[in-house]
Design a protein around this motif. Structure first.
Motif, short mmCIF file in Angstrom:
data_model
loop_
_atom_site.label_atom_id
_atom_site.label_comp_id
_atom_site.label_asym_id
_atom_site.label_seq_id
_atom_site.Cartn_x
_atom_site.Cartn_y
_atom_site.Cartn_z
N GLU A 118 10.83 -49.48 20.77
CA GLU A 118 11.54 -48.71 19.97
C GLU A 118 12.79 -49.19 19.39
O GLU A 118 13.11 -49.01 18.10
N LEU A 120 16.79 -44.07 14.66
CA LEU A 120 17.57 -44.84 14.02
C LEU A 120 18.83 -44.07 13.58
O LEU A 120 20.08 -44.56 13.99
N ALA A 152 12.33 -51.81 16.96
CA ALA A 152 11.94 -51.31 15.37
C ALA A 152 13.10 -50.87 14.72
O ALA A 152 12.93 -51.13 13.30
N ILE A 153 14.05 -50.31 15.57
CA ILE A 153 15.21 -49.95 14.77
C ILE A 153 15.86 -51.24 14.00
O ILE A 153 16.23 -51.20 12.80
N LEU A 163 10.89 -42.71 14.63
CA LEU A 163 11.74 -43.87 14.42
C LEU A 163 12.96 -43.84 13.66
O LEU A 163 14.13 -44.05 14.03
N ARG A 208 15.72 -55.48 7.91
CA ARG A 208 14.77 -55.49 6.56
C ARG A 208 15.69 -55.60 5.29
O ARG A 208 14.95 -55.61 4.20
N LEU A 262 14.92 -46.52 4.77
CA LEU A 262 15.11 -47.77 5.43
C LEU A 262 13.73 -48.19 6.03
O LEU A 262 13.52 -49.29 6.37
N LEU A 263 12.92 -47.28 6.04
CA LEU A 263 11.83 -47.73 6.99
C LEU A 263 10.44 -47.93 6.09
O LEU A 263 10.34 -47.34 4.75
N ALA A 279 14.13 -52.65 11.15
CA ALA A 279 14.41 -51.79 9.89
C ALA A 279 15.87 -52.29 9.27
O ALA A 279 15.69 -52.06 7.89
N ILE A 280 16.91 -52.27 10.14
CA ILE A 280 18.15 -52.56 9.61
C ILE A 280 17.98 -53.85 8.93
O ILE A 280 18.51 -54.17 7.80
#
Lengths: 203, 203
Positions: free
Chosen positions: B188, A168, B191-192, A164, B198, A202-203, B195-196
């Motif tokens: 996927e 990204l 999820a990216i 992931l 967040r 970031l994750l 993450a951004i």
DNA sequence: TCAGTTCAGCATCGATCGATGCGGAAAAGG
DNA sequence: CCTTTTCCGCATCGATCGATGCTGAACTGA
């Protein structure tokens, strides 16, 4: 004793430099894309005749494949250097910095050959389109494997998903490549990369 | 009294639906790009003759412009809806969610017309390439103005640069579009985006 | 029914596409 | 020198590019 000296072929030697011709072709593909680059434009930039091009490189698609290899080892060589960085953050930082430099360098076509070379094509360009999709995915895979190693080493928290995180970073890189193709300023892209890296991982 | 009734033209009426023909053309451009889409492929998908295409839409470039307008009001309409979200985070979230949905929908070509329609072209496609670059930049400008309003409203911290944040969000969106064109899985990409978001507002 | 208007199938335009064949020129080995 | 080998300029291939003219068919309002 081994025959180390390379066989000198008889007959008239080639009248142009293969590397330089390939470099010229690379730049045309980079700027105009695979389908947009015509044989006339390519051979004109390469300074050779169509006959020489076909006898040396095969055909247009083979020429593109060789140009892509040259791109990987030239303008895009920062990728492999980045993977040697000691930390995952260093890797990501080097990838984004290298992407920005390569896609906005004034003496180069703006953008990334791996992105804009053949993102959408007709049926005749499908093979090259798939080739570039695989090229991008290979990049992501290399980064993922590097990040997985970072997790094993404790450089990245164990809860981080390397795949992931690699997706990204490459997504941001490809986005930067698109912006660069539009002529977005280099410093603005650097500020974006910095903002992303500031939140690492970031994750 | 105003002449409200529209003028019914005399003569044989058009034998096809303009909207549907344009929709078909849009999908061809979306999948094959401006230069990759030939007139034969376009008119074949539109179900009309070249004569009808030229008399109705002008020429290939005008057809693309109209298809892009339709794209903005159709598949890409999520952008304007996103700008109406009450918070800047909501705007960014809606933009990325809309981008992912539109670029990975199974019944649509993968990717974004505004990105892959003409990212690198020959000289003959330069006008369309510039058109799409302006289209992408207009998107970024709309987001920037929305974020600037968010700063004024106190929704975003005053130290946040709205232009930079808008560039960041659109960069991620374009990167997602590239990944989607390669066939990357929708979850996927989600999820990216998560993450951004967040780390909002990242700057 | 008829005159007026538009639509659209067909053929084709010149230009360009990627790709190839021919044949003289050039440079090697003997 | 001559033979052999290769290179490469030129002409051209069939296919396709975007774009247009011609013409009969189709549909309107009167």
């Amino acid at each position: 004793m081994m025959e180390t000296e390379q066989r000198r072929p008889t007959g008239r030697p080639r009248g142009f430099d293969v590397d330089e011709a390939l470099e010229r072709a690379l730049r045309v593909f980079w700027e105009q894309g695979y389908e947009g680059a015509s044989l006339a434009t390519l051979t004109g930039a390469m300074g050779i005749s169509t006959t020489s091009m076909y006898s040396t490189f095969g055909n247009k698609e083979e020429l593109f494949r060789k140009a892509l290899d040259r791109y990987s080892e030239g303008p895009s060589a920062y990728l492999h250097r980045a993977l040697d960085e000691p930390t995952a953050l260093g890797v990501a930082s080097a990838i984004l910095a290298g992407t920005i430099l390569t896609t906005t360098r004034p003496d180069n076509p703006h953008g990334c050959l791996g992105v804009q070379g053949a993102l959408a094509t007709s049926d005749s360009g499908r093979q090259v389109r798939d080739l570039l999709a695989a090229w991008r995915d290979d990049t992501c895979t290399l980064v993922r494997e590097r990040f997985a190693r970072a997790v094993d080493d404790g450089d990245l928290p164990p809860e981080v998903d390397p795949g992931l995180l690699a997706r990204l970073v490459t997504t941001v890189a490809y986005g930067i490549a698109v912006q660069a193709a539009s002529g977005v300023d280099q410093e603005e892209l650097r500020a974006i990369a910095d903002a992303i890296l500031r939140q690492w991982p970031l994750l």
